[in-house]
Design a protein around this motif. Structure first.
Motif, short mmCIF file in Angstrom:
data_model
loop_
_atom_site.label_atom_id
_atom_site.label_comp_id
_atom_site.label_asym_id
_atom_site.label_seq_id
_atom_site.Cartn_x
_atom_site.Cartn_y
_atom_site.Cartn_z
N ARG A 187 50.67 55.66 32.36
CA ARG A 187 49.60 53.96 32.59
C ARG A 187 50.40 53.14 33.01
O ARG A 187 49.57 52.92 33.84
CB ARG A 187 48.80 53.75 31.05
N TYR A 188 51.42 53.41 32.76
CA TYR A 188 52.21 51.46 33.68
C TYR A 188 52.22 52.04 34.75
O TYR A 188 52.26 50.86 35.53
CB TYR A 188 53.78 51.52 32.44
N SER A 189 53.03 52.97 35.22
CA SER A 189 52.88 53.41 36.60
C SER A 189 51.66 53.56 37.11
O SER A 189 51.82 52.79 38.88
CB SER A 189 53.70 54.38 36.74
N ILE A 190 50.27 54.03 36.66
CA ILE A 190 48.85 54.08 37.74
C ILE A 190 48.93 52.53 37.84
O ILE A 190 48.61 51.82 38.78
CB ILE A 190 47.87 54.84 37.18
N SER A 191 49.01 51.25 36.96
CA SER A 191 48.17 50.43 36.82
C SER A 191 49.14 49.72 38.07
O SER A 191 48.50 48.20 38.47
CB SER A 191 47.83 49.55 35.48
N ASN A 192 50.54 49.55 38.01
CA ASN A 192 50.94 49.22 38.83
C ASN A 192 51.62 49.30 39.99
O ASN A 192 51.47 48.36 40.47
CB ASN A 192 52.45 48.33 37.92
N PHE A 193 51.64 50.42 40.07
CA PHE A 193 52.64 50.72 41.73
C PHE A 193 50.99 51.06 42.67
O PHE A 193 51.32 51.25 43.86
CB PHE A 193 53.49 52.24 40.67
N VAL A 194 49.48 51.95 42.10
CA VAL A 194 48.58 51.64 42.86
C VAL A 194 48.52 50.39 43.63
O VAL A 194 47.10 49.43 41.72
CB VAL A 194 47.68 52.64 42.25
N PRO A 195 47.90 50.11 44.30
CA PRO A 195 47.88 48.90 44.41
C PRO A 195 46.19 48.65 44.55
O PRO A 195 45.56 49.51 44.82
CB PRO A 195 48.39 48.64 45.84
N ILE A 196 45.80 47.40 43.92
CA ILE A 196 43.61 47.17 43.94
C ILE A 196 43.05 48.10 43.10
O ILE A 196 42.80 47.41 41.50
CB ILE A 196 43.52 47.22 44.85
N ILE A 197 42.86 49.10 43.61
CA ILE A 197 42.02 49.83 42.30
C ILE A 197 42.80 50.45 40.96
O ILE A 197 42.70 50.66 40.38
CB ILE A 197 41.37 50.89 42.60
N GLY A 198 44.25 50.05 40.57
CA GLY A 198 45.27 50.90 39.89
C GLY A 198 45.40 50.29 38.25
O GLY A 198 44.95 51.24 37.54
N GLY A 199 44.68 49.30 38.72
CA GLY A 199 44.32 48.76 37.06
C GLY A 199 42.69 49.30 36.75
O GLY A 199 42.95 49.86 35.12
N PHE A 200 41.93 49.47 37.59
CA PHE A 200 40.66 49.91 36.81
C PHE A 200 40.61 51.84 36.55
O PHE A 200 40.26 52.72 35.41
CB PHE A 200 39.97 50.38 38.16
N ALA A 201 41.38 52.91 37.56
CA ALA A 201 42.01 53.64 37.46
C ALA A 201 42.41 54.27 35.92
O ALA A 201 42.42 54.74 34.87
CB ALA A 201 43.07 54.41 38.70
N SER A 202 42.93 52.92 35.21
CA SER A 202 43.89 53.11 34.45
C SER A 202 43.18 53.05 32.96
O SER A 202 43.43 53.66 32.17
CB SER A 202 45.04 52.25 34.18
N ASP A 203 42.76 52.18 33.01
CA ASP A 203 41.26 51.66 32.25
C ASP A 203 40.77 52.94 32.12
O ASP A 203 40.24 53.49 30.85
CB ASP A 203 40.68 50.80 32.12
N SER A 204 39.99 53.41 32.97
CA SER A 204 38.96 54.83 33.44
C SER A 204 40.07 55.75 32.48
O SER A 204 39.49 56.89 31.95
CB SER A 204 37.82 55.12 34.10
N VAL A 205 41.37 56.26 32.85
CA VAL A 205 41.96 56.56 31.98
C VAL A 205 41.85 57.15 30.40
O VAL A 205 41.66 57.78 29.65
CB VAL A 205 43.28 57.05 33.12
N ASP A 206 42.06 55.72 30.20
CA ASP A 206 42.25 55.99 29.09
C ASP A 206 40.50 55.92 28.16
O ASP A 206 40.86 56.71 27.46
CB ASP A 206 42.44 53.82 28.54
#
Lengths: 55, 357
Positions: free
Chosen positions: B247-266
């Motif tokens: 989760r940490y690596s998705i939200s931090n290392f994927v630029p811009i949409i990383g936060g949304f992506a990790s939320d939807s994965v959640d």
């Protein structure tokens, strides 16, 4: 498993037979000795698996 | 996409028909006719209680009384024969010879043993079938739950627990049906044959065999439940590290949409978690239903044995009364063994439900 079944069957038949014979036994002088022998027979049938284990 | 749609879609991909068939087959009382994985999940989401408690209590009571009634026939037969035995004993002086009345008593005792043996064999098969059906339920439940567990990020838990639980289920089933339940049966036969005479020939042996069977059952259930629980503690923390890292690596290392992506994965993970828990609860219900019916039946039979033992005692036949008392104890022992086994299965399901909560 079949050995255990046979062991239980033997004890069952011997105890039932012994109890019937004890009732039918004439109340003579020898009655108590015969009953003692019967106890020995039941003892032997209970300990039969042990003999197989040792042999 | 709504979370309900996600759940519905994911649920449709699972094949739950076998599990629901087991529930339908075992549900004689008809109280659980509308229970399915879907209804459980929707009532969890809507915040409704799963059961109508009053109806469940009512049907359990009805079932117990019904089983008592059908077992009472045996009790009445035994009491009748015991009355005949009492009569034979009091008439023994008028027969002149004591052997005749003794022989009559013994034949009557044989008759009682025959009746009890027939009934006990039925109870024994009931218990054996219940254990087998529970094992079968576990064997179809675990392959459904483990992939869901892996899907919510429990890779380590899934790969470690799957063989442990499957192995423990199979091992306990083999032990019960080949060793423990036959041992209880054998000890009951010894108790019965012991009641033929006034002397104790095989009483201690029967007590020993039954004690050993109960002990073996307790030890094996504790052992398997224990090792599974300990395994799950360790693997759960390992999974926590893995999931958090992802989760940490998705939200931090994927630029811009990383936060949304990790939320939807959640959110996806939470939905799958709800499905896993819903199916787990369905499994718990199936196991409890499979446990309850034989348990109620066996307890009713045990109560009838005990009551018959109480009634035959004043009739002056000590051996028959003692035999019936011990048979009641044997039936209770089998009920306890069944209960312990189902508890172990419930612990397994609870462990899987608990992971990723």
């Amino acid at each position: 498993m079949s050995y255990v079944t046979e062991w239980v069957k033997n004890i069952f038949i011997i105890v039932v037979a012994v109890s019937f014979i004890e009732v039918l036994l004439p109340a003579g002088n020898m009655a108590k000795y015969v009953k003692y022998i019967f106890s020995l027979i039941i003892l032997a049938s209970i300990l039969a698996p042990l003999a197989k284990l040792v042999a | 996409m709504d979370y309900k749609d996600i759940i519905k879609e994911k649920l449709a991909e699972l094949n739950l028909s076998e599990l629901e068939n087991v529930l339908d087959d075992s549900d004689i009382a008809g109280t659980l006719s509308n229970v399915s994985a879907e209804s459980i999940i929707s009532s969890i989401l809507a915040g409704e209680p799963l059961f109508n408690t009053e109806a469940v209590i009512e049907s359990v009571k009805d079932l117990f009384l019904y089983e008592m009634k059908s077992a009472l026939v045996l009790g009445v037969e035994i009491v009748t024969i015991s009355i005949v035995i009492g009569m034979l004993k009091s008439l023994s002086s008028s027969f002149g010879e004591k052997a005749v009345s003794n022989l009559g008593t013994m034949v009557c005792t044989c008759l009682i043993i025959g009746l009890c043996l027939g009934n006990f064999t039925t109870t024994f098969n009931l218990c054996k079938d219940a254990v087998n059906t529970m094992t079968y339920t576990m064997q179809i439940l675990i392959p459904i739950l483990i992939p869901l567990l892996i899907a919510i990020g429990g890779t380590v838990s899934g790969s470690v627990l799957s063989p442990v639980i499957t192995g423990a289920t199979a091992a306990v089933n083999t032990m019960l049906s080949n060793l423990i339940l036959p041992a209880v049966f054998i000890s009951t036969i010894f108790f019965m044959v012991n009641s033929m005479t006034e002397k104790d020939y095989v009483n201690k042996l029967a007590v020993f065999i039954r004690g050993a069977a109960t002990f073996a059952c307790g030890i094996s259930v504790t052992f398997f439940a224990g090792i599974t629980a300990v395994q799950s503690f360790v693997t759960e923390s390992a999974d926590g590290v893995l999931a958090d890292t992802a989760r940490y690596s998705i939200s931090n290392f994927v630029p811009i949409i990383g936060g949304f992506a990790s939320d939807s994965v959640d959110m996806m993970l939470l939905c799958v978690n709800i499905i896993k828990n819903g199916i787990g609860v369905l499994g718990v219900i199936v196991i409890i239903v499979l446990l309850a019916l034989p348990l109620i039946k066996m307890l009713a039979i045990a109560v009838v044995y005990k009551i018959t033992a109480i009634i035959t005692e004043p009739l002056g036949n000590k051996q028959v009364s003692e035999c019936l008392n011990q048979m009641g104890n044997s039936v209770i022992t089998m009920a306890v063994i069944l209960f312990l086994t189902s508890m172990m299965f419930l612990v397994f399901i609870a462990i899987i439900i608990g992971i990723g909560a």
